[in-house]
Design an enzyme around this catalytic site. Structure first.
Site, PDB file in Angstrom:
ATOM      1  N   ASP A  44      11.955  28.033 -21.226  1.00 52.84           N
ATOM      2  CA  ASP A  44      12.742  28.875 -20.331  1.00 52.84           C
ATOM      3  C   ASP A  44      11.809  29.198 -19.161  1.00 52.84           C
ATOM      4  OD1 ASP A  44      14.032  30.940 -19.066  1.00 52.84           O
ATOM      5  OD2 ASP A  44      14.490  32.055 -20.891  1.00 52.84           O
ATOM      6  N   ILE A  45      12.100  28.660 -17.994  1.00 51.09           N
ATOM      7  CA  ILE A  45      11.209  28.866 -16.846  1.00 51.09           C
ATOM      8  C   ILE A  45      11.397  30.298 -16.329  1.00 51.09           C
ATOM      9  CG2 ILE A  45      10.639  28.088 -14.509  1.00 51.09           C
ATOM     10  CD1 ILE A  45      10.108  25.918 -16.550  1.00 51.09           C
ATOM     11  N   GLU A  59      13.240  15.995   5.798  1.00 51.98           N
ATOM     12  CA  GLU A  59      14.597  15.724   5.284  1.00 51.98           C
ATOM     13  C   GLU A  59      15.630  16.123   6.329  1.00 51.98           C
ATOM     14  OE1 GLU A  59      18.515  16.648   3.443  1.00 51.98           O
ATOM     15  OE2 GLU A  59      17.166  17.997   4.510  1.00 51.98           O
ATOM     16  N   GLU A  60      15.347  17.223   7.005  1.00 51.77           N
ATOM     17  CA  GLU A  60      16.339  17.772   7.935  1.00 51.77           C
ATOM     18  C   GLU A  60      16.573  16.862   9.141  1.00 51.77           C
ATOM     19  OE1 GLU A  60      18.218  20.011   7.000  1.00 51.77           O
ATOM     20  OE2 GLU A  60      17.197  21.457   5.708  1.00 51.77           O
ATOM     21  N   ASP A 103      18.262  20.128  -3.961  1.00 55.06           N
ATOM     22  CA  ASP A 103      18.322  20.601  -2.581  1.00 55.06           C
ATOM     23  C   ASP A 103      19.351  21.735  -2.540  1.00 55.06           C
ATOM     24  OD1 ASP A 103      18.373  20.973   0.128  1.00 55.06           O
ATOM     25  OD2 ASP A 103      18.969  18.919   0.636  1.00 55.06           O
ATOM     26  N   ASP A 111      15.982  26.318 -15.094  1.00 57.26           N
ATOM     27  CA  ASP A 111      15.930  25.993 -16.528  1.00 57.26           C
ATOM     28  C   ASP A 111      16.565  24.626 -16.797  1.00 57.26           C
ATOM     29  OD1 ASP A 111      14.675  28.397 -17.003  1.00 57.26           O
ATOM     30  OD2 ASP A 111      16.482  29.424 -17.697  1.00 57.26           O
TER      31      ASP A 111
HETATM   32  N1  TRP Z   1      19.921  19.607   3.110  1.00 56.75           N
HETATM   33  C1  TRP Z   1      21.277  19.205   2.900  1.00 56.75           C
HETATM   34  C2  TRP Z   1      21.896  19.024   4.277  1.00 56.75           C
HETATM   35  O1  TRP Z   1      21.362  19.524   5.210  1.00 56.75           O
HETATM   36  C3  TRP Z   1      22.027  20.269   2.144  1.00 56.75           C
HETATM   37  C4  TRP Z   1      23.294  19.783   1.603  1.00 56.75           C
HETATM   38  C5  TRP Z   1      24.521  19.960   2.111  1.00 56.75           C
HETATM   39  C6  TRP Z   1      23.444  19.077   0.402  1.00 56.75           C
HETATM   40  N2  TRP Z   1      25.450  19.410   1.304  1.00 56.75           N
HETATM   41  C7  TRP Z   1      24.815  18.860   0.261  1.00 56.75           C
HETATM   42  C8  TRP Z   1      22.557  18.618  -0.545  1.00 56.75           C
HETATM   43  C9  TRP Z   1      25.297  18.211  -0.864  1.00 56.75           C
HETATM   44  C10 TRP Z   1      23.048  17.950  -1.640  1.00 56.75           C
HETATM   45  C11 TRP Z   1      24.403  17.740  -1.780  1.00 56.75           C
HETATM   46  O2  TRP Z   1      22.894  18.362   4.431  1.00 56.75           O
HETATM   47 ZN    ZN Z   2      18.309  20.754   2.316  1.00 53.58          ZN
END
Ligand code: TRP
Ligand code: ZN
Ligand code: CA
Length: 446
Positions: free
Chosen positions: A51-52, A179-180, A208, A314
């Site tokens: 259990d985290i 990622e963005e 995410d 978890d």
């Molecule tokens: N970082 C993702 C984004 O900017 C966040 C996100 C939106 C997401 N919808 C999602 C991540 C669905 C996983 C699944 O789009």
């Molecule tokens: Zn994201």
């Protein structure tokens, strides 16, 4: 030779004497200690996922918030807050025994980094990989997006270390940059792998946004096995889930999926609006976004639902423990044996018989089998210890009022705290007068 029955009667009265009892009592304490050690062993042999503690995850989020505060309010690619985030996560992993690699790349005229953390051991041709993006948008600190996933997988990695997990598969964690800007870091990572190395990744799990303030419980609807793993976990908690399909191209699992790697993951929702049906199954507020601070300056450490973060983290641990498996011992185990006889002096000094173990990686098993054959006319005289290469000794047997001859048994020792390779010793001492014997043979099964 004395009449055996008479001899035994004499011995019994000797044990009734005060001085002998004191010695016996002194020898009893280690028995209790080793019994406790075996309880722990039992726990380690059949581990459940831990259990985290959500407080630990939140502590990481507080650190990411401070990093944003100290770096112009964000942790975005190309900004100083990104590198500071990488340094924070890497420091924790290095201290916990992970092998970390910084993979730098260039995007939009700035340097970005992926952080890869490998947990030593496991079958390198079967990799279980878990990831989250560590960059925020430049508009805000990115605590739910995606400090939450970053902190959740970090604390899971630290739990792997605390547990001394010995997974059958190789475990690898990844924190992605940029990622963005369109999954830039994760795509760079996949491009950097050979086709062979990509094929060794059995599955990739992406996290995410897992602490959305008006949370939903979405399970990536992709690989059937990974999907059902998470659904099983949440149904065990009595928490309903919905399939996540719109995210197929929206986070770092996409490059993995495109490379033919099975993917899974969890998501607590972003800019979509929670319906009244969803609010009745999950609570929260219908007609409001899962995360109304998505990609904005209010995505701070206040923008987190602790219960969602706790359950999701978890679930990550559950998936990691389940998918990576425990090392299966080779069928029957590998036996190291010493069959040389070693005489045991009567009521004298301890004697030792060595076994040198080579070719193992990592620590000894949590349930190390120690087979012992000692020929002796009165085994109650014998105190037997196993001594590890680093000098740690494990009491296998105390002396006592046991008139039977010989020891021929297998002891189980939790030796998971010591390295397997090196010279182990069986130490035997005869602490009572008259009867004698010798170490006949002993063996260790790894
Ligand atoms: N970082 C993702 C984004 O900017 C966040 C996100 C939106 C997401 N919808 C999602 C991540 C669905 C996983 C699944 O789009
Ligand atoms: Zn994201
Ligand atoms: Ca003796």
């Amino acid at each position: 030779m004395e009449h055996p029955l008479l001899q035994h009667a004499l011995r019994r009265s000797a044990f009734a004497a005060g001085a002998t009892l004191a010695v016996t009592a002194a020898l009893v304490a280690p028995v209790a200690a080793s019994a406790d050690a075996r309880d722990v062993t039992h726990h380690l042999i059949s581990p459940g996922a831990p259990d985290i503690p959500v407080a630990n995850v939140k502590a990481h989020l507080a650190q990411l918030q401070s990093i944003a505060n100290a770096n112009g309010g964000n942790r975005a690619h190309g900004r100083s807050g990104y590198k500071a985030s990488i340094d924070y996560v890497k420091g924790k992993l290095d201290a916990a025994g992970f092998t970390t690699t910084l993979q730098s790349f260039s995007y939009g005229g700035s340097t970005g980094w992926n952080l890869i953390a490998d947990w030593p051991g496991g079958d390198a041709s079967h990799v279980v990989m878990v990831g989250a993006h560590l960059d925020s948008v430049s508009a805000g600190p990115g605590i739910n997006d995606d400090g939450s996933g970053s902190a959740g997988i970090l604390e899971t990695a630290l739990a792997v270390s605390r547990a001394g997990l010995k997974p059958a598969k190789h475990l690898r964690f990844g924190w992605w940059g940029a990622e963005e800007y369109g999954m830039v870091g994760s795509q760079k990572y996949l491009n950097s792998l050979s086709a062979t190395d990509r094929s060794k990744i059995d599955g990739y799990l992406n996290f995410d946004m897992i602490g959305s303030p008006n949370p939903g419980y979405f399970v990536y609807d992709d690989d059937a096995k990974l999907d059902s793993l998470f659904r099983t976990y949440f149904s065990g908690l009595g928490v309903a889930t919905e399939p996540e399909t719109e995210g197929d191209g929206r986070s770092d699992h996409a490059p993995f999926k495109n490379a033919g790697i099975p993917v899974g993951g969890l998501f607590s929702g972003a800019d979509y609006i929670k319906t009244s049906a969803q609010a009745s199954k999950w609570g929260g507020t219908a007609g409001v976004a899962f995360d109304r601070c998505y990609h904005s300056s209010c995505d701070t450490s206040a923008n987190i639902d602790d219960t969602a973060l706790d359950r999701m983290t978890d679930a990550i641990a559950y998936a990691v423990w389940t998918l990576s498996g425990e090392s299966a011992p080779p069928p029957g185990g590998t036996v190291f044996e010493n069959t040389a006889d070693v005489a045991i002096p009567d009521a004298g000094a301890a004697v030792e018989s060595p076994i040198t173990v080579t070719g193992r990686t990592g620590n000894a098993p949590a349930a190390l089998k120690v087979g012992v054959v000692v020929k002796h006319s009165w085994r109650g005289d014998l105190v037997i210890d196993l001594v590890a290469p680093n000098g740690t000794s494990y009491r296998l047997k105390n002396s006592g009022n046991d008139s039977a001859p010989d020891v021929d048994t297998t002891y189980t020792v939790n030796a998971s705290a010591v390295a397997a390779n090196g010279t182990w010793k069986l130490r035997v001492q005869d602490v009572g007068p008259q009867d004698t014997g010798y170490i006949d043979s002993w063996k260790l099964t790894f």
